[in-house]
Structures are given as C-alpha cells and as structure tokens.
Design a protein around this motif. Structure first.
Motif, PDB file in Angstrom:
ATOM      1  N   GLY A 273    -103.994  32.531  -5.882  1.00  0.00           N
ATOM      2  CA  GLY A 273    -103.985  31.720  -7.215  1.00  0.00           C
ATOM      3  C   GLY A 273    -103.370  32.824  -7.944  1.00  0.00           C
ATOM      4  O   GLY A 273    -102.982  32.483  -9.525  1.00  0.00           O
ATOM      5  N   LEU A 274    -103.377  34.119  -8.383  1.00  0.00           N
ATOM      6  CA  LEU A 274    -103.872  35.435  -9.303  1.00  0.00           C
ATOM      7  C   LEU A 274    -101.706  34.882  -9.069  1.00  0.00           C
ATOM      8  O   LEU A 274    -101.470  35.825  -9.864  1.00  0.00           O
ATOM      9  CB  LEU A 274    -103.531  36.556  -8.259  1.00  0.00           C
ATOM     10  CG  LEU A 274    -105.018  36.878  -8.848  1.00  0.00           C
ATOM     11  CD1 LEU A 274    -105.323  38.556  -8.267  1.00  0.00           C
ATOM     12  CD2 LEU A 274    -106.067  36.322 -10.097  1.00  0.00           C
ATOM     13  N   MET A 275    -101.086  34.505  -7.974  1.00  0.00           N
ATOM     14  CA  MET A 275     -99.700  34.631  -8.075  1.00  0.00           C
ATOM     15  C   MET A 275     -99.102  33.540  -9.215  1.00  0.00           C
ATOM     16  O   MET A 275     -98.181  33.533  -9.647  1.00  0.00           O
ATOM     17  CB  MET A 275     -99.267  33.961  -6.723  1.00  0.00           C
ATOM     18  CG  MET A 275     -99.543  35.121  -5.271  1.00  0.00           C
ATOM     19  SD  MET A 275     -98.121  36.831  -6.347  1.00  0.00           S
ATOM     20  CE  MET A 275     -96.751  36.544  -6.757  1.00  0.00           C
ATOM     21  N   GLY A 276     -99.745  32.913  -9.326  1.00  0.00           N
ATOM     22  CA  GLY A 276    -100.244  31.687 -11.227  1.00  0.00           C
ATOM     23  C   GLY A 276    -100.274  32.631 -11.973  1.00  0.00           C
ATOM     24  O   GLY A 276     -99.804  31.900 -12.797  1.00  0.00           O
ATOM     25  N   GLY A 277    -100.064  33.561 -12.260  1.00  0.00           N
ATOM     26  CA  GLY A 277    -100.758  34.582 -13.467  1.00  0.00           C
ATOM     27  C   GLY A 277    -101.597  34.583 -13.961  1.00  0.00           C
ATOM     28  O   GLY A 277    -103.057  33.901 -13.674  1.00  0.00           O
ATOM     29  N   ALA A 278    -102.653  36.052 -13.286  1.00  0.00           N
ATOM     30  CA  ALA A 278    -104.064  36.543 -13.717  1.00  0.00           C
ATOM     31  C   ALA A 278    -104.196  36.060 -15.527  1.00  0.00           C
ATOM     32  O   ALA A 278    -103.452  37.331 -16.710  1.00  0.00           O
ATOM     33  CB  ALA A 278    -104.211  37.923 -13.866  1.00  0.00           C
ATOM     34  N   ILE A 279    -103.834  35.733 -16.370  1.00  0.00           N
ATOM     35  CA  ILE A 279    -103.686  34.929 -17.566  1.00  0.00           C
ATOM     36  C   ILE A 279    -104.682  35.932 -18.617  1.00  0.00           C
ATOM     37  O   ILE A 279    -103.651  36.036 -20.064  1.00  0.00           O
ATOM     38  CB  ILE A 279    -104.315  32.593 -17.757  1.00  0.00           C
ATOM     39  CG1 ILE A 279    -103.863  33.182 -17.221  1.00  0.00           C
ATOM     40  CG2 ILE A 279    -104.175  33.342 -19.174  1.00  0.00           C
ATOM     41  CD1 ILE A 279    -103.639  31.127 -17.338  1.00  0.00           C
ATOM     42  N   ILE A 280    -105.828  36.121 -18.474  1.00  0.00           N
ATOM     43  CA  ILE A 280    -106.620  36.737 -19.310  1.00  0.00           C
ATOM     44  C   ILE A 280    -106.100  37.723 -19.526  1.00  0.00           C
ATOM     45  O   ILE A 280    -105.974  39.097 -20.310  1.00  0.00           O
ATOM     46  CB  ILE A 280    -108.108  36.893 -18.746  1.00  0.00           C
ATOM     47  CG1 ILE A 280    -108.077  35.167 -19.265  1.00  0.00           C
ATOM     48  CG2 ILE A 280    -109.293  38.240 -19.877  1.00  0.00           C
ATOM     49  CD1 ILE A 280    -110.267  35.208 -18.976  1.00  0.00           C
ATOM     50  N   THR A 281    -105.396  39.296 -17.947  1.00  0.00           N
ATOM     51  CA  THR A 281    -105.347  40.531 -17.833  1.00  0.00           C
ATOM     52  C   THR A 281    -103.515  40.486 -18.660  1.00  0.00           C
ATOM     53  O   THR A 281    -103.674  41.656 -19.211  1.00  0.00           O
ATOM     54  CB  THR A 281    -105.109  40.704 -16.367  1.00  0.00           C
ATOM     55  OG1 THR A 281    -107.183  40.848 -16.298  1.00  0.00           O
ATOM     56  CG2 THR A 281    -105.075  41.842 -16.542  1.00  0.00           C
ATOM     57  N   GLU A 282    -103.199  39.792 -18.691  1.00  0.00           N
ATOM     58  CA  GLU A 282    -101.958  40.337 -19.111  1.00  0.00           C
ATOM     59  C   GLU A 282    -102.136  39.588 -20.556  1.00  0.00           C
ATOM     60  O   GLU A 282    -100.912  40.012 -21.042  1.00  0.00           O
ATOM     61  CB  GLU A 282    -101.308  38.548 -18.392  1.00  0.00           C
ATOM     62  CG  GLU A 282    -100.506  38.663 -17.052  1.00  0.00           C
ATOM     63  CD  GLU A 282    -100.219  37.865 -16.492  1.00  0.00           C
ATOM     64  OE1 GLU A 282     -99.064  37.649 -15.128  1.00  0.00           O
ATOM     65  OE2 GLU A 282     -99.237  36.808 -17.094  1.00  0.00           O
ATOM     66  N   SER A 283    -102.889  39.002 -20.684  1.00  0.00           N
ATOM     67  CA  SER A 283    -102.923  38.665 -22.653  1.00  0.00           C
ATOM     68  C   SER A 283    -103.426  39.846 -23.052  1.00  0.00           C
ATOM     69  O   SER A 283    -102.901  39.996 -24.373  1.00  0.00           O
ATOM     70  CB  SER A 283    -103.843  37.105 -22.704  1.00  0.00           C
ATOM     71  OG  SER A 283    -102.910  36.396 -22.134  1.00  0.00           O
ATOM     72  N   VAL A 284    -104.692  40.649 -22.699  1.00  0.00           N
ATOM     73  CA  VAL A 284    -105.293  41.774 -22.862  1.00  0.00           C
ATOM     74  C   VAL A 284    -104.084  42.991 -23.187  1.00  0.00           C
ATOM     75  O   VAL A 284    -103.886  43.304 -23.784  1.00  0.00           O
ATOM     76  CB  VAL A 284    -106.856  42.009 -22.001  1.00  0.00           C
ATOM     77  CG1 VAL A 284    -106.891  43.466 -22.461  1.00  0.00           C
ATOM     78  CG2 VAL A 284    -107.342  40.611 -22.302  1.00  0.00           C
ATOM     79  N   PHE A 285    -103.012  43.166 -22.152  1.00  0.00           N
ATOM     80  CA  PHE A 285    -102.739  44.338 -22.070  1.00  0.00           C
ATOM     81  C   PHE A 285    -101.041  43.787 -22.703  1.00  0.00           C
ATOM     82  O   PHE A 285     -99.907  44.702 -22.244  1.00  0.00           O
ATOM     83  CB  PHE A 285    -102.821  44.435 -20.013  1.00  0.00           C
ATOM     84  CG  PHE A 285    -103.476  45.400 -20.001  1.00  0.00           C
ATOM     85  CD1 PHE A 285    -103.866  46.913 -20.666  1.00  0.00           C
ATOM     86  CD2 PHE A 285    -104.654  44.626 -19.623  1.00  0.00           C
ATOM     87  CE1 PHE A 285    -105.051  47.248 -20.212  1.00  0.00           C
ATOM     88  CE2 PHE A 285    -105.872  44.860 -19.330  1.00  0.00           C
ATOM     89  CZ  PHE A 285    -106.060  46.832 -19.585  1.00  0.00           C
ATOM     90  N   ASN A 286    -101.628  42.272 -23.211  1.00  0.00           N
ATOM     91  CA  ASN A 286     -99.561  41.895 -23.626  1.00  0.00           C
ATOM     92  C   ASN A 286     -98.808  42.343 -22.352  1.00  0.00           C
ATOM     93  O   ASN A 286     -96.986  42.107 -22.651  1.00  0.00           O
ATOM     94  CB  ASN A 286     -99.433  42.509 -24.926  1.00  0.00           C
ATOM     95  CG  ASN A 286     -97.917  42.538 -25.505  1.00  0.00           C
ATOM     96  OD1 ASN A 286     -97.687  40.868 -25.248  1.00  0.00           O
ATOM     97  ND2 ASN A 286     -97.525  43.096 -25.885  1.00  0.00           N
ATOM     98  N   TYR A 287     -98.774  41.863 -20.968  1.00  0.00           N
ATOM     99  CA  TYR A 287     -97.520  41.885 -19.658  1.00  0.00           C
ATOM    100  C   TYR A 287     -97.157  40.094 -19.636  1.00  0.00           C
ATOM    101  O   TYR A 287     -97.464  39.426 -19.945  1.00  0.00           O
ATOM    102  CB  TYR A 287     -98.701  41.938 -18.505  1.00  0.00           C
ATOM    103  CG  TYR A 287     -98.681  43.357 -18.311  1.00  0.00           C
ATOM    104  CD1 TYR A 287     -98.974  44.602 -18.856  1.00  0.00           C
ATOM    105  CD2 TYR A 287     -98.388  43.621 -16.676  1.00  0.00           C
ATOM    106  CE1 TYR A 287     -98.899  45.067 -18.774  1.00  0.00           C
ATOM    107  CE2 TYR A 287     -98.381  45.759 -16.706  1.00  0.00           C
ATOM    108  CZ  TYR A 287     -98.941  46.334 -17.930  1.00  0.00           C
ATOM    109  OH  TYR A 287     -98.636  47.379 -17.112  1.00  0.00           O
ATOM    110  N   PRO A 288     -95.831  40.233 -19.947  1.00  0.00           N
ATOM    111  CA  PRO A 288     -94.493  38.945 -19.847  1.00  0.00           C
ATOM    112  C   PRO A 288     -94.920  38.331 -18.705  1.00  0.00           C
ATOM    113  O   PRO A 288     -93.338  37.798 -17.891  1.00  0.00           O
ATOM    114  CB  PRO A 288     -93.565  39.677 -20.399  1.00  0.00           C
ATOM    115  CG  PRO A 288     -93.358  41.277 -19.559  1.00  0.00           C
ATOM    116  CD  PRO A 288     -94.891  42.002 -19.599  1.00  0.00           C
ATOM    117  N   GLY A 289     -95.935  38.130 -17.974  1.00  0.00           N
ATOM    118  CA  GLY A 289     -95.991  37.360 -16.639  1.00  0.00           C
ATOM    119  C   GLY A 289     -95.984  35.646 -16.574  1.00  0.00           C
ATOM    120  O   GLY A 289     -95.960  35.462 -18.048  1.00  0.00           O
ATOM    121  N   MET A 290     -95.823  35.337 -15.685  1.00  0.00           N
ATOM    122  CA  MET A 290     -96.557  33.713 -15.943  1.00  0.00           C
ATOM    123  C   MET A 290     -97.838  33.512 -16.244  1.00  0.00           C
ATOM    124  O   MET A 290     -97.749  32.393 -16.465  1.00  0.00           O
ATOM    125  CB  MET A 290     -96.371  33.741 -14.153  1.00  0.00           C
ATOM    126  CG  MET A 290     -94.882  33.400 -13.393  1.00  0.00           C
ATOM    127  SD  MET A 290     -94.927  33.186 -11.671  1.00  0.00           S
ATOM    128  CE  MET A 290     -95.996  34.060 -11.315  1.00  0.00           C
TER     129      MET A 290
END
Length: 338
Positions: A273-290
C-alpha cells in the motif's frame, strides 16, 4: 513449488487485468471531458472534436481499454493519429512499454512521471518498513515475554498513545521541533543515493520515515504481542517445554515462527500500500513521491495519471500477496502449498 509459483503468477495476471478493466471503466464513465482540458478554454467545437478523435476518447470502451492494454505491452503514440503522424510528426509523443497513459496536464507520459516519483516513494516506504518491523516485532515480543509486568503495560500504553496520533500531527511536530526549532537534523529533503550517497539519502529520510513508521509500529507492537501470547498456549509449545528445551529456543524457534505468519501477511499488504505513495507524509515534508503525484492528479482531474497509479498500486498488492504466500512455507512448516 515451481508449479505453485506459476499458478499464482497466472492468477495475479488475471486479477491485474480485471482490476485494469474496472479502473478503466470508472475512467470511461467519468463525466469529465478530457478533450476539453487538452484543447483549452478557447477551443472551438471542431477543434474539440478533432482532439477527442485523435486521443481516442470517441472510441467504444472495449477499444479504448484494448489500446491501453496493448500500450502496456507494446508502447503507444499520443495522439494515435496516422494523418497527424505524417503531417506533423513532431507533435507525436511516443510512450515506450510499459505505457500507462499520457498526462495532458504535465505534457508527459504517466510512465515517465512514475519513474521520477517512484524512487522517492520506494525509499520512504522501505526505510519506514524496516523501522516499524524491527521496532514493532522486538517490542511486541518483549511485551509478550513480560506479560503483566510494568514493561508490558508501559509498552502497550505507549503503543496506544502513538496509534492515536494522526500521521500529519506527528510529522508536523517532528518537522517543527526536531528539524527547525532544535536543529537536531537538517530540514528534510529527498536526496538520491547517486547525488548524496548513502549518508545523504538516509539523512533526508530520517524524519519522514519515523513519521510514517510510528503509526505502523504501534499497531505491530500490539499485534505481535497478541500473536506471541496466543502461540505460547499451543500444544506444540508445551511439548517443546516439556522436552526441556531452552526458553530461548521455545520462544524464537517455535512460538515466534508461528506468530510471524499473520504478521507477514499484514506487513506485505501494508508495504504494498505504501508503494502507491504515503500521501500524508509526502505532503507534510513536500516529498515529490507518487502519493503527492496522486493528490495533484486528483485535484487537476488528471484521469490518465490517476488510472496509471491505481493500476500500478494494484500490481504491487497482487505481487505482495504472491510473495507472502511463498514466505508462509518458509516461516511456518505447517503450511503446505497446494
């Protein structure tokens, strides 16, 4: 074993095809007019019709899905217009296999967008996975071995508190205090191994990985504790103790191996599930992930990107299920692959 693997892979391919059909059907039934977005606000009716025909949006559902599936295997041109290919070949974008679509918002293929964001999501997922599995299992086993003690109650209490905090709250607290106010770490930013080496890569992932791992670790502490305590009540554990085996052998060779079976199941699905992108964590730290790509695609009504990400996530989940099934035979000898 080989025959079982082949059967599971075949079943996985069938499941992925069905998933792609369902996802594509939702995309086909969407009221959003992709041709209008591509053509622009000042697009005439004739230009809109031409754009829709060139992109294949006027085709029947079965034909659109077949072109999508064929593109995954062979690649595809956007727009797939023979006349345009002859008159203006520079306007044609070729998408190599596996082609998951074309994003009109970003003017690039979905495959290229995923290639750019996948390393970020994978790095975050694998680092958080290692943290929560090592910490959650070790603390859960400790709590089970110290059942009823202060250590047990303390670990369970802390896990309940950690589980209650939402991910975005933990991320914001770590970001504000650990990184900014106290300066214990650098401001989190993703650095690839090629650019910053192992040290730079891990440094940029520390706070996001901890943020993502806290929630899962809290759940795995309680889950591991429950399964280990349950396995201690099994007859084979009593038999092992009656034979005079050391408690360490009884715990780790007999009780823990049986307890790991359901834990591996959950771990595989959580990681997929995380391979689809950790939406909240990536948004908080502004990580350009999926995860961030998925949010942007949803807000921009970028349906091709959304479809590509959903199909990719489904592939991860199916693959994780196959790997988990194969691991069962290694962890628990009672499991027999049929």
């Amino acid at each position: 074993m080989l025959a079982y693997v082949i059967r599971r892979l075949f079943a996985g391919v069938i499941m992925l095809i069905v998933m792609s059909i369902v996802t594509f059907a939702l995309f086909f039934a969407s009221p959003i007019d992709e041709a209008s977005f591509i053509c622009g606000k000042n697009c005439s009716a004739a230009q809109k019709k031409q754009t829709s025909a060139a992109m294949g949006y006027d085709d029947p559902f079965a034909e659109q899905w077949w072109k999508f599936a064929k593109g995954v295997v062979q690649g595809r041109d956007y727009p797939d217009d023979p006349k345009l290919r002859e008159t203006a070949p520079d306007t044609i974008v070729h998408c190599d296999a596996p082609c998951l679509g074309y994003s009109r918002e970003r003017g690039d293929t979905v495959t290229n967008l995923i290639k750019d964001t996948f390393p970020v999501s994978f790095s975050l997922a694998i680092s958080a996975f290692v943290l929560w599995m090592v910490g959650g299992v070790l603390l859960g086993v400790t709590a089970a071995l110290k059942k009823g003690s202060i250590i047990d109650r303390g670990l369970v209490g802390l896990s309940l508190i950690a589980y209650a905090f939402p991910t975005f709250f933990v991320g914001l607290v770590l970001y504000k205090f650990v990184a900014i106010k106290w300066g214990l770490t650098e401001i989190p930013h993703y650095t690839s191994i090629a650019d910053g080496g192992i040290g730079g890569w891990l440094s940029g992932l520390t706070l996001p990985a901890i943020t993502l791992a806290v929630f899962f670790m809290a759940a795995y502490v309680r889950m591991t504790r429950s399964y280990v305590i349950e396995s201690f009540q099994e007859d084979y554990v009593r038999t092992a103790r009656s034979k005079g085996l050391p408690e360490r052998t009884v715990t780790y060779k007999h009780a823990l191996r049986a307890a790991l079976t359901p834990i591996v199941t959950m771990a595989g699905l959580d990681f997929a599930g995380l391979m689809g992108g950790a939406i909240i964590t990536e948004s908080v730290f502004n990580y350009p992930g999926m995860g961030k790509l998925a949010v942007r695609a949803s807000s921009d009504f970028d349906l091709p990107t959304t479809v590509g990400l959903v199909v990719l996530l489904a592939a991860f989940v199916i693959l994780a299920n196959i790997i988990v099934d194969l691991l069962y035979a290694v962890i628990d000898p009672r499991v027999r692959l049929g």
